[in-house]
Design an enzyme around this catalytic site. Structure first.
Site, mmCIF file in Angstrom:
data_model
loop_
_atom_site.group_PDB
_atom_site.id
_atom_site.type_symbol
_atom_site.label_atom_id
_atom_site.label_comp_id
_atom_site.label_asym_id
_atom_site.label_seq_id
_atom_site.Cartn_x
_atom_site.Cartn_y
_atom_site.Cartn_z
ATOM 1 C CB THR A 146 -0.897 0.017 1.141
ATOM 2 O OG1 THR A 146 -1.530 1.326 1.224
ATOM 3 C CG2 THR A 146 -0.117 -0.105 2.437
ATOM 4 C CB SER A 181 -3.396 2.255 10.783
ATOM 5 O OG SER A 181 -3.295 1.302 9.596
ATOM 6 C CE1 TYR A 183 -3.930 -3.337 5.010
ATOM 7 C CE2 TYR A 183 -3.724 -1.082 4.959
ATOM 8 C CZ TYR A 183 -3.611 -2.397 4.273
ATOM 9 O OH TYR A 183 -3.595 -2.341 2.927
ATOM 10 C CG HIS A 184 -1.526 1.930 6.526
ATOM 11 N ND1 HIS A 184 -2.693 2.458 7.040
ATOM 12 C CD2 HIS A 184 -1.711 1.997 5.236
ATOM 13 C CE1 HIS A 184 -3.498 2.950 5.987
ATOM 14 N NE2 HIS A 184 -2.841 2.311 5.090
ATOM 15 C CE LYS A 187 -1.218 -5.328 2.724
ATOM 16 N NZ LYS A 187 -0.968 -6.509 1.979
#
Length: 391
Positions: A146, A181, A183-184, A187
């Site tokens: 991302t 975050s 989530y980030h 990645k």
């Protein structure tokens, strides 16, 4: 020869599997644990556009001539499943689009943060080690990470590494993780792990850093209603452009956080799928032999411009909507002139296929037919803390 597409029941994974299968006679094997459907249901939402079951999708694909597309249900966090998958199919390419993709979902509480990090990073590590330890180090591993790994630096974001200078010496280094975050961060860790996997195992890696993806239709998904991909519009799984489209269709205010002058990277689903398909279908002699980063983005757009464009298109459909500004709940700069390099990705796809306004027109047109579904889930557009600000 076989191409494996993970996350093949997902928003990007499903149309990517269809496009690859449409352009090759090779066997295309989709893999998914079907968890995305559960996650969306868990937060009280649903896709605005009805989504067929995986069996209905596969039946429709076969009727459309995709005789080379098959599906395996399984969990990539289980190493035994990954080993069996790789040993049976011996893929020459793996397109890894499987992940828990929502930053807000990963921030709900510690349980979901832990789940997101385990799910995403364990799956990627299992694939990397599975390829290396099953004699498949020549397999091209393509992962959708991302653009969120970059954060919002006050300089043009490079397509790959960065240049670090200290005491008069300069060198190129991996871009530092500036994720916002849990989530980030998965990645960011994936990007680092993929780089190491290339260094240690020699696996050719394409790290495709995907921007905010708008529209939900491609040439392949438009052929049959059962082939459609998702249109999530809730706070947790709907990207900002899709939330605004849903708010417009429900004649709900388009809620811009703060000034809305934050520029974000965007790409249409069509342009995202095209790049992944081209990477997967490259001949062995043409594919990257190293670790290559692609910024999968066609342009940066400010949030307020996103909202104003959607409001204008909605008004053309006779929808009564407006743009309103609410207090920003996020810790971020409200004005940011993001610049992001994308020369390598644009060279890959040739040219942009769907611009933002065209994508909005398609999205609004699709949603109008499901206005009742969208309206029934108005409470999912925003977190509870902001509901009173827009009533």
């Amino acid at each position: 020869m076989t191409i494996v597409v993970t996350g093949a029941d997902g928003f990007i994974g499903w149309p990517t599997a269809l496009r690859i299968a449409n352009r090759t006679e090779e066997r295309v094997v989709g893999v998914d644990n079907l968890a995305r459907r559960q996650w969306v249901e868990e937060v009280g939402s649903k896709s605005a556009v009805p989504i067929a079951s995986i069996n209905q999708r596969l039946a429709a694909a076969e009727e459309q001539g995709y005789g080379n597309l098959s599906f395996v249900e399984g969990d990539l966090t289980e190493r035994s499943f990954v080993d069996e998958l790789l040993q049976v199919h011996e893929p020459r390419v793996v397109v890894h689009a499987a992940a828990q993709p929502s930053a807000p979902y990963s921030q709900i509480n510690g349980e979901r943060a832990n789940y997101t990090q385990h799910n995403n990073m364990q799956a990627t590590r299992n694939l990397a080690f599975g390829l290396a330890e099953n004699g498949l180090s020549d397999t091209h591993l393509i992962e959708t990470t991302t653009t969120g790994v970059y954060g919002s630096p006050d300089f043009p974001i490079p397509e790959g590494g960065a240049v670090m200078e200290n005491q008069g010496e300069r060198d190129e280094v991996p871009f530092p993780a500036m994720a916002g975050s849990f989530y980030h961060l998965t990645k960011s860790h994936d990007a680092a792990n993929l780089r190491l996997a290339h260094q240690q195992f020699g696996i050719p890696i394409s790290d495709v850093r995907t921007a905010i993806t708008y529209t939900t239709e491609t040439e392949e998904t438009a052929a049959d209603e059962r082939l459609r991909t998702r249109f999530d519009f809730d706070y947790y799984f709907g990207v900002v452009s899709h939330r605004f489209c849903a708010q417009a269709v429900a004649e709900y205010p388009l809620t811009v956080y703060g000034k809305g002058q934050q520029r974000k990277p965007f790409i249409s689903l069509e342009d995202a799928v095209e790049g992944l398909a081209r990477l997967a279908l490259n001949d062995v002699d043409d594919r990257p032999a190293e670790h290559v980063v692609y910024n999968q983005v066609t342009r940066a757009i400010s949030i307020v411009e996103v909202a104003e464009t959607i409001a204008e298109v909605a008004q053309e459909h006779g929808l009564d909507t407006e743009v309103t500004h609410v207090e920003n709940p996020r810790d971020e700069d409200e004005e940011h002139a993001m610049e992001i390099e994308n020369d390598r990705y644009m060279e890959l796809i040739g040219s942009q296929r769907v611009d933002f306004e065209g994508g909005v027109r398609d999205a609004i047109s699709s949603l109008v037919a499901y206005q009742d579904v969208v309206t029934a889930h108005e409470d999912r557009f925003l977190p509870d803390a902001l509901q009173e600000d827009v009533e």
